[in-house]
Design a protein around this motif. Structure first.
Motif, PDB file in Angstrom:
ATOM      1  N   ARG A 102       1.234  -0.972  -0.095  1.00 37.69           N
ATOM      2  CA  ARG A 102       0.304   0.130  -0.267  1.00 37.69           C
ATOM      3  C   ARG A 102       0.721   1.072   0.289  1.00 37.69           C
ATOM      4  O   ARG A 102       2.221   1.243   0.243  1.00 37.69           O
ATOM      5  N   ILE A 103       0.478   2.488  -0.796  1.00 39.30           N
ATOM      6  CA  ILE A 103       1.214   3.463  -0.811  1.00 39.30           C
ATOM      7  C   ILE A 103       0.815   4.043  -0.049  1.00 39.30           C
ATOM      8  O   ILE A 103      -0.603   4.616   0.202  1.00 39.30           O
ATOM      9  N   ASP A 104       1.607   5.006   1.228  1.00 41.99           N
ATOM     10  CA  ASP A 104       1.146   5.875   2.425  1.00 41.99           C
ATOM     11  C   ASP A 104       0.917   7.002   2.280  1.00 41.99           C
ATOM     12  O   ASP A 104       0.727   7.822   3.109  1.00 41.99           O
ATOM     13  N   GLU A 105       2.482   7.146   1.512  1.00 44.01           N
ATOM     14  CA  GLU A 105       2.561   8.968   1.656  1.00 44.01           C
ATOM     15  C   GLU A 105       3.259   9.218  -0.307  1.00 44.01           C
ATOM     16  O   GLU A 105       4.106   8.295  -0.512  1.00 44.01           O
ATOM     17  N   THR A 106       2.826   9.970  -0.920  1.00 45.90           N
ATOM     18  CA  THR A 106       3.363  10.438  -1.809  1.00 45.90           C
ATOM     19  C   THR A 106       3.204  11.911  -2.586  1.00 45.90           C
ATOM     20  O   THR A 106       2.762  12.519  -1.357  1.00 45.90           O
ATOM     21  N   ASN A 107       4.039  11.976  -3.412  1.00 44.78           N
ATOM     22  CA  ASN A 107       4.042  13.682  -3.806  1.00 44.78           C
ATOM     23  C   ASN A 107       3.385  13.595  -5.144  1.00 44.78           C
ATOM     24  O   ASN A 107       3.075  14.266  -5.233  1.00 44.78           O
ATOM     25  N   ALA A 108       3.041  12.552  -5.382  1.00 45.06           N
ATOM     26  CA  ALA A 108       2.087  12.938  -6.433  1.00 45.06           C
ATOM     27  C   ALA A 108       0.552  13.721  -6.018  1.00 45.06           C
ATOM     28  O   ALA A 108      -0.109  13.154  -5.293  1.00 45.06           O
ATOM     29  N   PRO A 109      -0.144  14.402  -7.220  1.00 44.10           N
ATOM     30  CA  PRO A 109      -0.799  14.731  -6.798  1.00 44.10           C
ATOM     31  C   PRO A 109      -2.200  14.557  -7.029  1.00 44.10           C
ATOM     32  O   PRO A 109      -2.463  13.275  -8.167  1.00 44.10           O
ATOM     33  N   GLY A 110      -3.309  14.596  -5.955  1.00 44.72           N
ATOM     34  CA  GLY A 110      -4.540  14.067  -6.598  1.00 44.72           C
ATOM     35  C   GLY A 110      -5.106  12.398  -6.027  1.00 44.72           C
ATOM     36  O   GLY A 110      -6.021  11.737  -5.823  1.00 44.72           O
ATOM     37  N   MET A 111      -4.049  12.183  -5.993  1.00 45.48           N
ATOM     38  CA  MET A 111      -3.905  10.314  -5.297  1.00 45.48           C
ATOM     39  C   MET A 111      -4.300  10.612  -3.790  1.00 45.48           C
ATOM     40  O   MET A 111      -4.056  11.442  -2.968  1.00 45.48           O
ATOM     41  N   ARG A 112      -5.492   9.641  -4.017  1.00 42.89           N
ATOM     42  CA  ARG A 112      -6.068   9.378  -2.234  1.00 42.89           C
ATOM     43  C   ARG A 112      -6.009   7.938  -1.365  1.00 42.89           C
ATOM     44  O   ARG A 112      -5.911   8.025  -0.501  1.00 42.89           O
ATOM     45  N   ALA A 113      -5.376   7.253  -2.316  1.00 41.90           N
ATOM     46  CA  ALA A 113      -5.168   5.631  -2.137  1.00 41.90           C
ATOM     47  C   ALA A 113      -5.114   4.904  -3.224  1.00 41.90           C
ATOM     48  O   ALA A 113      -5.754   4.935  -3.682  1.00 41.90           O
ATOM     49  N   MET A 114      -3.832   4.205  -2.700  1.00 45.87           N
ATOM     50  CA  MET A 114      -3.316   3.113  -3.868  1.00 45.87           C
ATOM     51  C   MET A 114      -2.889   1.705  -2.785  1.00 45.87           C
ATOM     52  O   MET A 114      -2.166   2.408  -2.103  1.00 45.87           O
ATOM     53  N   LEU A 115      -3.091   1.041  -4.093  1.00 43.99           N
ATOM     54  CA  LEU A 115      -2.194  -0.820  -3.633  1.00 43.99           C
ATOM     55  C   LEU A 115      -2.229  -1.138  -4.701  1.00 43.99           C
ATOM     56  O   LEU A 115      -2.556  -1.361  -6.056  1.00 43.99           O
ATOM     57  N   GLU A 116      -1.219  -1.751  -4.928  1.00 43.74           N
ATOM     58  CA  GLU A 116      -0.248  -2.186  -5.948  1.00 43.74           C
ATOM     59  C   GLU A 116      -0.483  -4.066  -5.328  1.00 43.74           C
ATOM     60  O   GLU A 116       0.155  -4.740  -4.384  1.00 43.74           O
ATOM     61  N   GLU A 117      -0.945  -5.011  -5.854  1.00 42.60           N
ATOM     62  CA  GLU A 117      -0.432  -6.776  -6.138  1.00 42.60           C
ATOM     63  C   GLU A 117      -0.393  -7.607  -7.182  1.00 42.60           C
ATOM     64  O   GLU A 117      -0.011  -7.297  -8.398  1.00 42.60           O
ATOM     65  N   TRP A 118       0.748  -8.073  -6.981  1.00 46.65           N
ATOM     66  CA  TRP A 118       1.609  -8.948  -7.572  1.00 46.65           C
ATOM     67  C   TRP A 118       0.961 -10.531  -7.477  1.00 46.65           C
ATOM     68  O   TRP A 118       1.466 -10.779  -6.189  1.00 46.65           O
ATOM     69  N   ARG A 119       0.097 -11.192  -8.531  1.00 48.22           N
ATOM     70  CA  ARG A 119      -0.185 -12.017  -8.198  1.00 48.22           C
ATOM     71  C   ARG A 119       0.810 -13.616  -8.888  1.00 48.22           C
ATOM     72  O   ARG A 119       0.543 -12.669 -10.333  1.00 48.22           O
ATOM     73  N   LEU A 120       1.310 -13.891  -8.840  1.00 49.12           N
ATOM     74  CA  LEU A 120       1.689 -15.363  -9.234  1.00 49.12           C
ATOM     75  C   LEU A 120       0.996 -16.620  -9.302  1.00 49.12           C
ATOM     76  O   LEU A 120       1.208 -17.269  -8.052  1.00 49.12           O
TER      77      LEU A 120
END
Length: 159
Positions: free
Chosen positions: A89-107
C-alpha cells in the motif's frame, strides 16, 4: 510536497474506483519471480525501468520507491505469500490528486513458467482518475517491458 494517503486493505484491489490489471508470462518459476519482487527490492530498477531507486524500510515492513520524473512513494508491505502474492500500500507520495493506492502482484504456475498479474488499485481526484485511464496503454507497455526484462534477468541468472 508529500502527503499521506488513506490506508486501505487488500480487498481494495476489488473495490477501487480505478483498477489497472495487466498479465504476462515468464519462463522463471513462481519462487524465483517472488524472490525478485519481495526479497530483492533494491534490484527493481534493474528490470523495471520506470523505477530509479527502491529500498526496504522499517526492517522490511515497508519500501521507499522513486520513479523517473520525481514521483516518490513510502509504502507498507501488505502481503508476502512466497511464490503466490506480493502486495503493498502506498502511504505517502508527492503525486498530486492521489487519495489511496495499493499494488498487488499475483503469481501462478503456467506450464513451465509463471503467469504474473499486476493490479494497480487507485482512488483519487477526478483529474487523476481520468489520467490513470488515459495512461493505461502506457502502463501496460511498461509492465510488459518490465516483466520481459525480469524474465531475461532471472533466466540468465539460472543459466
Amino acid at each position: 510536497m508529500a502527503h499521506r494517503l488513506r490506508p486501505v486493505e487488500l480487498d481494495f484491489t476489488l473495490s477501487a474506483p480505478v483498477r489497472l490489471v495487466f498479465t504476462a508470462e515468464v519462463r522463471a518459476d513462481p519462487a524465483a519471480v517472488y524472490r525478485a519482487l519481495a526479497e530483492d527490492v533494491e534490484g527493481w530498477p534493474g528490470w523495471f525501468t520506470a523505477i530509479t531507486s527502491a529500498r526496504p524500510t522499517r526492517n522490511g515492513a515497508g519500501r521507499e520507491v522513486r520513479l523517473r520524473g520525481g514521483t516518490r512513494f513510502q509504502e507498507t508491505i501488505m502481503s508476502t505469500e512466497p511464490g503466490e502474492r506480493y502486495a503493498y500500500r502506498i502511504d505517502e507520495t508527492n503525486a498530486p490528486g492521489m487519495r489511496a493506492m495499493l499494488e498487488e502482484w499475483r503469481l501462478t504456475a503456467a506450464g513451465s513458467g509463471t503467469r504474473v498479474r499486476w493490479t494497480m488499485a487507485v482512488d483519487g481526484s477526478a483529474p487523476l482518475r481520468l489520467l490513470m485511464g488515459l495512461a493505461k496503454p502506457a502502463m501496460g507497455r511498461a509492465f510488459r517491458d518490465a516483466v520481459r526484462n525480469l524474465d531475461r534477468r532471472l533466466t540468465s541468472a539460472a543459466a
